[in-house]
Design an enzyme around this catalytic site. Structure first.
Site, PDB file in Angstrom:
ATOM      1  N   HIS A 270       0.647  -1.067  -0.061  1.00 59.19           N
ATOM      2  CA  HIS A 270      -0.023  -0.199   0.167  1.00 59.19           C
ATOM      3  C   HIS A 270       0.887   1.318   0.065  1.00 59.19           C
ATOM      4  O   HIS A 270       2.130   1.186   0.683  1.00 59.19           O
ATOM      5  CB  HIS A 270      -0.885  -0.063   1.341  1.00 59.19           C
ATOM      6  CG  HIS A 270      -2.127   0.791   1.227  1.00 59.19           C
ATOM      7  ND1 HIS A 270      -2.068   2.272   1.222  1.00 59.19           N
ATOM      8  CD2 HIS A 270      -3.465   0.589   0.738  1.00 59.19           C
ATOM      9  CE1 HIS A 270      -3.077   2.812   0.880  1.00 59.19           C
ATOM     10  NE2 HIS A 270      -3.922   1.828   0.774  1.00 59.19           N
ATOM     11  N   ASP A 328      -7.996  -5.365  -0.628  1.00 59.24           N
ATOM     12  CA  ASP A 328      -8.309  -6.145  -1.808  1.00 59.24           C
ATOM     13  C   ASP A 328      -7.987  -7.650  -1.619  1.00 59.24           C
ATOM     14  O   ASP A 328      -8.511  -8.327  -2.475  1.00 59.24           O
ATOM     15  CB  ASP A 328      -7.754  -5.396  -2.748  1.00 59.24           C
ATOM     16  CG  ASP A 328      -8.239  -4.040  -3.096  1.00 59.24           C
ATOM     17  OD1 ASP A 328      -7.250  -3.169  -3.371  1.00 59.24           O
ATOM     18  OD2 ASP A 328      -9.220  -3.835  -3.255  1.00 59.24           O
TER      19      ASP A 328
HETATM   20  C1  SDX Z   1      -6.031   0.256  -2.984  1.00 65.00           C
HETATM   21  O1  SDX Z   1      -4.419   4.885  -2.019  1.00 65.00           O
HETATM   22  C2  SDX Z   1      -5.597   4.086  -1.261  1.00 65.00           C
HETATM   23  O2  SDX Z   1      -5.751   4.426  -0.316  1.00 65.00           O
HETATM   24  C3  SDX Z   1      -5.690   3.007  -1.893  1.00 65.00           C
HETATM   25  C4  SDX Z   1      -7.042   1.784  -1.399  1.00 65.00           C
HETATM   26  C5  SDX Z   1      -8.165   2.563  -1.179  1.00 65.00           C
HETATM   27  O3  SDX Z   1      -8.962   2.391  -0.175  1.00 65.00           O
HETATM   28  O4  SDX Z   1      -8.520   3.676  -1.903  1.00 65.00           O
HETATM   29  O5  SDX Z   1      -6.497   1.523  -0.151  1.00 65.00           O
HETATM   30  C6  SDX Z   1      -7.262   0.963  -2.189  1.00 65.00           C
HETATM   31  O6  SDX Z   1      -5.787   0.645  -4.176  1.00 65.00           O
HETATM   32  C7  SDX Z   1      -5.174  -0.659  -2.112  1.00 65.00           C
HETATM   33  C8  SDX Z   1      -3.801  -0.967  -3.101  1.00 65.00           C
HETATM   34  C9  SDX Z   1      -4.517  -2.002  -4.247  1.00 65.00           C
HETATM   35  N1  SDX Z   1      -3.273  -2.426  -5.094  1.00 65.00           N
HETATM   36  C10 SDX Z   1      -2.752  -3.620  -5.026  1.00 65.00           C
HETATM   37  O7  SDX Z   1      -3.020  -4.348  -4.226  1.00 65.00           O
HETATM   38  C11 SDX Z   1      -1.581  -3.800  -6.137  1.00 65.00           C
HETATM   39  C12 SDX Z   1      -0.636  -4.580  -5.482  1.00 65.00           C
HETATM   40  N2  SDX Z   1       0.244  -3.534  -4.713  1.00 65.00           N
HETATM   41  C13 SDX Z   1       1.372  -2.902  -5.535  1.00 65.00           C
HETATM   42  O8  SDX Z   1       1.120  -2.511  -6.832  1.00 65.00           O
HETATM   43  C14 SDX Z   1       1.296  -1.789  -4.576  1.00 65.00           C
HETATM   44  O9  SDX Z   1       1.900  -2.263  -3.325  1.00 65.00           O
HETATM   45  C15 SDX Z   1       1.109  -0.448  -4.742  1.00 65.00           C
HETATM   46  C16 SDX Z   1       0.871   0.076  -6.012  1.00 65.00           C
HETATM   47  C17 SDX Z   1      -0.247  -0.641  -3.878  1.00 65.00           C
HETATM   48  C18 SDX Z   1       2.079   0.448  -3.888  1.00 65.00           C
HETATM   49  O10 SDX Z   1       3.218   0.600  -4.722  1.00 65.00           O
HETATM   50  P1  SDX Z   1       4.321   1.179  -4.239  1.00 65.00           P
HETATM   51  O11 SDX Z   1       4.199   2.573  -3.589  1.00 65.00           O
HETATM   52  O12 SDX Z   1       5.389   1.181  -5.150  1.00 65.00           O
HETATM   53  O13 SDX Z   1       4.817   0.313  -2.905  1.00 65.00           O
HETATM   54  P2  SDX Z   1       5.974   0.540  -2.338  1.00 65.00           P
HETATM   55  O14 SDX Z   1       6.589   1.815  -2.284  1.00 65.00           O
HETATM   56  O15 SDX Z   1       5.455   0.347  -0.934  1.00 65.00           O
HETATM   57  O16 SDX Z   1       7.061  -0.410  -2.682  1.00 65.00           O
HETATM   58  C19 SDX Z   1       8.286  -0.714  -1.882  1.00 65.00           C
HETATM   59  C20 SDX Z   1       8.730  -1.909  -2.386  1.00 65.00           C
HETATM   60  C21 SDX Z   1       9.194  -1.894  -4.045  1.00 65.00           C
HETATM   61  O17 SDX Z   1      10.059  -2.657  -4.034  1.00 65.00           O
HETATM   62  P3  SDX Z   1      11.759  -2.150  -4.229  1.00 65.00           P
HETATM   63  O18 SDX Z   1      11.717  -1.142  -5.445  1.00 65.00           O
HETATM   64  O19 SDX Z   1      11.858  -1.314  -2.814  1.00 65.00           O
HETATM   65  O20 SDX Z   1      12.698  -3.379  -4.496  1.00 65.00           O
HETATM   66  O21 SDX Z   1       8.068  -3.047  -2.488  1.00 65.00           O
HETATM   67  C22 SDX Z   1       7.775  -3.638  -3.552  1.00 65.00           C
HETATM   68  C23 SDX Z   1       8.012  -2.631  -4.824  1.00 65.00           C
HETATM   69  O22 SDX Z   1       8.531  -3.144  -5.789  1.00 65.00           O
HETATM   70  N3  SDX Z   1       6.332  -3.999  -3.721  1.00 65.00           N
HETATM   71  C24 SDX Z   1       5.779  -5.180  -4.031  1.00 65.00           C
HETATM   72  C25 SDX Z   1       4.405  -4.992  -3.987  1.00 65.00           C
HETATM   73  N4  SDX Z   1       3.925  -4.120  -3.620  1.00 65.00           N
HETATM   74  C26 SDX Z   1       5.103  -2.975  -3.439  1.00 65.00           C
HETATM   75  N5  SDX Z   1       6.392  -6.499  -4.260  1.00 65.00           N
HETATM   76  C27 SDX Z   1       5.639  -7.351  -4.676  1.00 65.00           C
HETATM   77  N6  SDX Z   1       4.317  -7.527  -4.365  1.00 65.00           N
HETATM   78  C28 SDX Z   1       3.660  -6.339  -4.136  1.00 65.00           C
HETATM   79  N7  SDX Z   1       2.493  -6.393  -3.957  1.00 65.00           N
END
Ligand code: SDX
Length: 393
Positions: A270, A328
């Site tokens: 998130h 989700d």
């Molecule tokens: C919602 O904003 C809101 O409030 C949204 C929401 C709402 O109620 O409106 O809460 C609803 O949209 C929830 C999120 C739903 N999306 C997903 O579940 C899709 C999977 N999640 C990811 O795509 C991701 O976690 C995000 C988009 C949600 C956040 O992306 P970020 O900002 O890049 O995550 P981060 O900065 O915390 O990532 C840090 C690291 C990165 O790796 P490094 O570059 O540090 O090596 O964690 C990794 C990312 O690649 N990472 C993941 C991951 N999510 C982040 N690796 C594997 N699987 C994942 N799901």
């Protein structure tokens, strides 16, 4: 304060706006609506009461709740002409494509007489959207499965009415199980608002130009559809089904950690929560209850979800990055158990979030200072230069 963005050196990020509606503490995994913790609202309140709280700032007393419920109930039907609007879509159109189009079309069907104040117009538009979104989403479902539209009933509560409009058919009324209706209401409540997420920011930005409120909500629907945002619930269940059995989890964990692989664990991580999403905790318990009542408590998808959460929770990659299940991760299991196809999951999220979008839109419209005006940029392109005729290029 720059008017549009408030940058406090103590913060590590810029705030798009100030708001009094929802607060998230990402590090603690806390979520409150007008100061009330989501766990207490989930346990003790219901979606329409949370709608009232988000819109008007306080929990209603009995008279206020009865009046609000009556106003919403009496606006659940859509203009009969809108039925024809659906017939323009292909039967296999994604429900979010239909909902996005129909909500936008509400701007053509609902505009009130000019002899009422802007505030009254906004109030009526707000009630209409909260009242009609379940009908619009249910109609999108009926259209996709080739069944006749089912009209709303005034004797059913909000969640039961939605289930009725989705699952009743002319030949047989859907029998509403109170546990299922409660789970449906809880899904609505847990998705009602979430501070300045992408779709809410979209609604605020669209609203800052004083655009038609229905069109602003349609913009929010469009943004929510993305798999990185609201589309994740559909993607999360599809992922859990693709994994299929717990022995295949390590393969997917490895893929999620492999930077050369675009695969991410859907329903994990998130932008704000660097702790467990409090909504996911409630969702997991609700999933267990619904599956139990449906007699599928050992549902393989829930087993895979719980084992995946356990394995990821012990893996340094996820621990270091503070990646936990979000709203989700379990919601799709509940919606699937109730009987919805995955294509309906995000449309149900949009239905639930409509009140959050409206509350944030109303807050912004009421105070010009809160309008996200016109964001600027950091220009990284070419410096100014003279035009070169094509013969010389
Ligand atoms: C919602 O904003 C809101 O409030 C949204 C929401 C709402 O109620 O409106 O809460 C609803 O949209 C929830 C999120 C739903 N999306 C997903 O579940 C899709 C999977 N999640 C990811 O795509 C991701 O976690 C995000 C988009 C949600 C956040 O992306 P970020 O900002 O890049 O995550 P981060 O900065 O915390 O990532 C840090 C690291 C990165 O790796 P490094 O570059 O540090 O090596 O964690 C990794 C990312 O690649 N990472 C993941 C991951 N999510 C982040 N690796 C594997 N699987 C994942 N799901």
């Amino acid at each position: 304060k720059t008017g549009m963005f408030t940058y406090d050196p103590g913060f590590t990020s810029t705030a798009a706006c100030d708001s009094s509606i929802t607060y998230i503490d990402g590090d603690k995994g806390e979520l409150t609506h007008r100061g009330y913790p989501i766990e207490q609202l989930a346990e003790k309140s219901n979606y329409l009461e949370v709608c009232y709280l988000l819109l008007y700032g306080e929990l209603p007393n009995k008279e206020q709740m009865a009046d609000f419920e009556q106003r919403v109930t009496r606006h659940t039907m859509v203009h009969e002409q809108m039925h024809y609007f659906y017939r323009g879509f292909r039967r296999d159109a994604h429900p979010m494509a239909i909902v996005c189009g129909v909500v936008g079309a509400m701007a053509a069907f609902y505009h009130d007489s000019t002899d009422i104040s802007d505030a009254q117009q906004r109030e009526i538009a707000s009630i209409r959207m909260i009242a009609k979104l379940p009908t619009i989403v249910a109609m999108a479902y009926k259209y996709s499965v080739g069944q006749p539209f089912v009209y709303p009933r005034n004797d059913l509560d909000y969640a039961s009415n939605f289930l009725h409009m989705c699952f009743s058919v002319p030949a047989e009324e859907y029998k509403i199980d109170p546990v299922i209706a409660r789970a449906m209401d809880l899904i609505f409540t847990l998705h009602a608002d979430h501070e300045q997420n992408a779709s809410t920011s979209t609604v605020r930005l669209a609203g800052s130009s004083d655009a038609n409120p229905f069109a602003c909500i349609a913009a929010g629907v469009a943004c929510l559809w993305g798999p990185a945002h609201g589309g994740a619930n559909e993607a999360a269940l599809n992922m859990l089904r693709e994994i299929g059995t717990v022995d295949r989890i390590p393969e997917y964990i490895a893929r999620a950690k492999d930077k050369s692989d675009p695969f991410r664990l859907m329903g994990f991580g998130h932008r704000v929560y660097k702790n467990y999403d409090p909504r996911a905790k409630v969702m997991q318990e609700t999933a267990r209850q619904v599956l139990e009542i449906m007699g599928v408590e050992n549902n393989p998808t829930l087993q895979v979800a719980k084992e995946l959460e356990k394995i990821a929770g012990e893996d340094p990659y996820f621990i270091e990055r503070k990646l936990y299940p979000n709203v989700d991760f379990y919601s799709g299991i509940i919606l699937d158990a109730i009987g919805f196809p995955t294509s309906m999951f995000t449309a149900i999220f949009a239905l639930s979030r409509t009140v959050g979008w409206i509350a944030q839109w109303k807050e912004m419209i009421a105070d010009p200072q809160k309008k996200i005006g016109r964001p600027r940029q950091l220009y990284m392109g070419e410096p100014m230069r003279d035009y070169v005729e094509i013969a010389s290029r």
